[in-house]
Structure formats: C-alpha cells, structure tokens
Design a protein around this motif. Structure first.
Motif, PDB file in Angstrom:
ATOM      1  N   ILE A   1       4.302   8.295   6.018  1.00 33.69           N
ATOM      2  CA  ILE A   1       3.046   8.096   5.286  1.00 33.69           C
ATOM      3  C   ILE A   1       1.991   9.160   5.552  1.00 33.69           C
ATOM      4  O   ILE A   1       0.892   9.080   4.995  1.00 33.69           O
ATOM      5  CB  ILE A   1       2.461   6.692   5.525  1.00 33.69           C
ATOM      6  N   ILE A   2       2.287  10.130   6.385  1.00 34.84           N
ATOM      7  CA  ILE A   2       1.330  11.217   6.641  1.00 34.84           C
ATOM      8  C   ILE A   2       1.783  12.444   5.854  1.00 34.84           C
ATOM      9  O   ILE A   2       2.912  12.911   6.029  1.00 34.84           O
ATOM     10  CB  ILE A   2       1.241  11.547   8.147  1.00 34.84           C
ATOM     11  N   PRO A   3       0.927  12.959   4.971  1.00 37.88           N
ATOM     12  CA  PRO A   3       1.301  14.164   4.225  1.00 37.88           C
ATOM     13  C   PRO A   3       1.645  15.321   5.176  1.00 37.88           C
ATOM     14  O   PRO A   3       1.084  15.445   6.269  1.00 37.88           O
ATOM     15  CB  PRO A   3       0.047  14.489   3.411  1.00 37.88           C
ATOM     16  N   GLN A   4       2.572  16.152   4.746  1.00 35.83           N
ATOM     17  CA  GLN A   4       3.090  17.256   5.558  1.00 35.83           C
ATOM     18  C   GLN A   4       1.984  18.079   6.221  1.00 35.83           C
ATOM     19  O   GLN A   4       2.055  18.383   7.400  1.00 35.83           O
ATOM     20  CB  GLN A   4       3.974  18.156   4.672  1.00 35.83           C
ATOM     21  N   ARG A   5       0.938  18.421   5.469  1.00 39.75           N
ATOM     22  CA  ARG A   5      -0.095  19.322   5.993  1.00 39.75           C
ATOM     23  C   ARG A   5      -0.928  18.712   7.115  1.00 39.75           C
ATOM     24  O   ARG A   5      -1.644  19.419   7.823  1.00 39.75           O
ATOM     25  CB  ARG A   5      -0.994  19.812   4.858  1.00 39.75           C
ATOM     26  N   PHE A   6      -0.832  17.395   7.345  1.00 40.65           N
ATOM     27  CA  PHE A   6      -1.612  16.736   8.395  1.00 40.65           C
ATOM     28  C   PHE A   6      -0.762  16.313   9.592  1.00 40.65           C
ATOM     29  O   PHE A   6      -1.294  15.776  10.566  1.00 40.65           O
ATOM     30  CB  PHE A   6      -2.333  15.503   7.827  1.00 40.65           C
ATOM     31  N   ARG A   7       0.525  16.533   9.545  1.00 41.81           N
ATOM     32  CA  ARG A   7       1.417  16.019  10.588  1.00 41.81           C
ATOM     33  C   ARG A   7       1.184  16.664  11.949  1.00 41.81           C
ATOM     34  O   ARG A   7       1.192  15.982  12.971  1.00 41.81           O
ATOM     35  CB  ARG A   7       2.873  16.159  10.147  1.00 41.81           C
TER      36      ARG A   7
ATOM     37  N   THR B   1       0.816  -1.216   0.000  1.00 40.01           N
ATOM     38  CA  THR B   1       0.000   0.000   0.000  1.00 40.01           C
ATOM     39  C   THR B   1       0.847   1.262   0.000  1.00 40.01           C
ATOM     40  O   THR B   1       0.562   2.199  -0.748  1.00 40.01           O
ATOM     41  CB  THR B   1      -0.951   0.010   1.221  1.00 40.01           C
ATOM     42  N   PHE B   2       1.873   1.295   0.820  1.00 44.93           N
ATOM     43  CA  PHE B   2       2.652   2.518   1.014  1.00 44.93           C
ATOM     44  C   PHE B   2       4.022   2.525   0.342  1.00 44.93           C
ATOM     45  O   PHE B   2       4.665   3.568   0.280  1.00 44.93           O
ATOM     46  CB  PHE B   2       2.837   2.800   2.510  1.00 44.93           C
ATOM     47  N   GLY B   3       4.481   1.367  -0.139  1.00 42.66           N
ATOM     48  CA  GLY B   3       5.765   1.318  -0.838  1.00 42.66           C
ATOM     49  C   GLY B   3       6.993   1.241   0.065  1.00 42.66           C
ATOM     50  O   GLY B   3       8.111   1.286  -0.425  1.00 42.66           O
ATOM     51  N   TRP B   4       6.793   1.128   1.349  1.00 36.17           N
ATOM     52  CA  TRP B   4       7.908   1.040   2.297  1.00 36.17           C
ATOM     53  C   TRP B   4       8.105  -0.402   2.732  1.00 36.17           C
ATOM     54  O   TRP B   4       7.187  -1.002   3.292  1.00 36.17           O
ATOM     55  CB  TRP B   4       7.624   1.865   3.554  1.00 36.17           C
TER      56      TRP B   4
ATOM     57  N   ARG C   1       5.439   6.190  -0.588  1.00 37.11           N
ATOM     58  CA  ARG C   1       6.889   6.434  -0.557  1.00 37.11           C
ATOM     59  C   ARG C   1       7.367   7.232  -1.766  1.00 37.11           C
ATOM     60  O   ARG C   1       8.276   8.049  -1.662  1.00 37.11           O
ATOM     61  CB  ARG C   1       7.639   5.108  -0.477  1.00 37.11           C
ATOM     62  N   ASP C   2       6.729   7.025  -2.931  1.00 36.43           N
ATOM     63  CA  ASP C   2       7.168   7.733  -4.136  1.00 36.43           C
ATOM     64  C   ASP C   2       6.672   9.179  -4.186  1.00 36.43           C
ATOM     65  O   ASP C   2       6.960   9.909  -5.123  1.00 36.43           O
ATOM     66  CB  ASP C   2       6.750   6.969  -5.398  1.00 36.43           C
TER      67      ASP C   2
END
Length: 177
Positions: free
Chosen positions: A97-103, A80-83, A133-134
């Motif tokens: 896996i959390i986009p910057q704006r939600f951290r 799912t996440f590529g890691w 990850r990409d």
C-alpha cells in the motif's frame, strides 16, 4: 478441568518405576490455577472486544511490526485498499500500500525510530498518498502510534481515505477560479 465449586485445577501425574521398569506407584499433583485461568479469560474477553471494535470501525486499521510486515488489518482496510485480510497479513506493507517513491522514506523512518525512539511522523495526523491494490493512488489521512510489545514494537495506524474531501476542495477551487 473446572471443579463443581468453580475452582480450576491442573493435574499432573507421574508413575514411579522400579529399576527394571515396572510401575510401582505414582504421584498425582493437583494445582489450583483459578487465578491464572480467570486472568486468561479476562485477557481473551478484552482481545475479543478490541477485535470487535476494530472490525466495526469506520477507519481502516493497519498494524505492522518492526520489519514493516502487516500484522493486523480490519474490514475497512480491506475496503480502502482492496486487499483481503487473508492475502495481506504477513506481507510487507512496502510491497502493498505504499507507493514505490515513498518506500525508502518509510524504511528509514522505521529504522530511525528503532534507533532513537523518535519519529516525526508518529502520533500526528498526516496527509499522505496510498496505493490501492488495483494500482491507483489516492490521498489519505493517517495517524500512527508505536505500541511496545515486550522488547519490540508494533506500529498501529488508523487510515482515512480523503479522496472525496480532496475532490470537493479541488472542485471548490475550480469554481472559485
């Protein structure tokens, strides 16, 4: 060691020494540890079964500690996440896996739960945006539950990529319009 009749024993031996340090004798203590050994074997069997269930689940399973560090990551999470598990376990989820704006919201939610025992995002199915990850973002459904372990918590989440559902819904809306 296990005795022929199936009893597990612990052996401790200690020498008795004279005042000048020579061995004068010794004491050997044998203790029946069968009950604790069987309990340990049951625990190991349960843990192996749980790992097998999580490994074959069709949902990504992610568990983080109170510091948001990834502690568990199954094969579906890798897809799912590529890691790969080996690269993400031990890393903060906020850097992966959390986009910057939600951290910040994520960190505040963890802190709020640890202070109050309440979390509006816990034990509910939510639709969120995740980060691959990409670098591409994609929609997910997530259910997270706090699991108390002694005096700390592990946050266990099942995550489902809903990209195809979102795309189908959008296609349907476009066709309707």
């Amino acid at each position: 060691p296990e005795t022929p009749d199936g009893v597990w024993i612990s052996i401790n031996a200690r020498p008795f020494r004279t005042s000048n340090g020579r061995v004068r004798g010794g004491v050997i203590v044998l203790r029946d540890i069968s009950e604790s050994r069987h309990a340990q074997q049951e625990l190991e069997t349960r843990e192996a079964k749980n790992r097998a269930i999580l490994a074959t689940a069709h949902e990504a399973f992610v568990a983080i500690d109170e510091e948001s560090v990834v502690r568990e990551w199954n094969e579906q999470a890798e897809s799912t996440f590529g890691w790969p598990r080996a690269e993400i376990v031990g890393r903060p989820i906020t850097e992966t896996i959390i986009p910057q704006r939600f951290r910040d919201s994520h960190r505040q939610g963890i802190e709020h739960f640890l202070q109050t025992g309440e979390g509006p995002a816990l034990n509910r199915r939510l639709r969120l945006i995740a980060l691959h990850r990409d670098g591409h973002e994609f929609p997910v459904e997530i259910t997270t539950a706090p699991v108390q372990q002694g005096d700390s918590y592990l946050f266990a989440a099942f995550v489902h990529d809903i990209t195809d559902q979102a795309r189908a819904k959008q296609d349907l809306a476009n066709a309707r319009d």
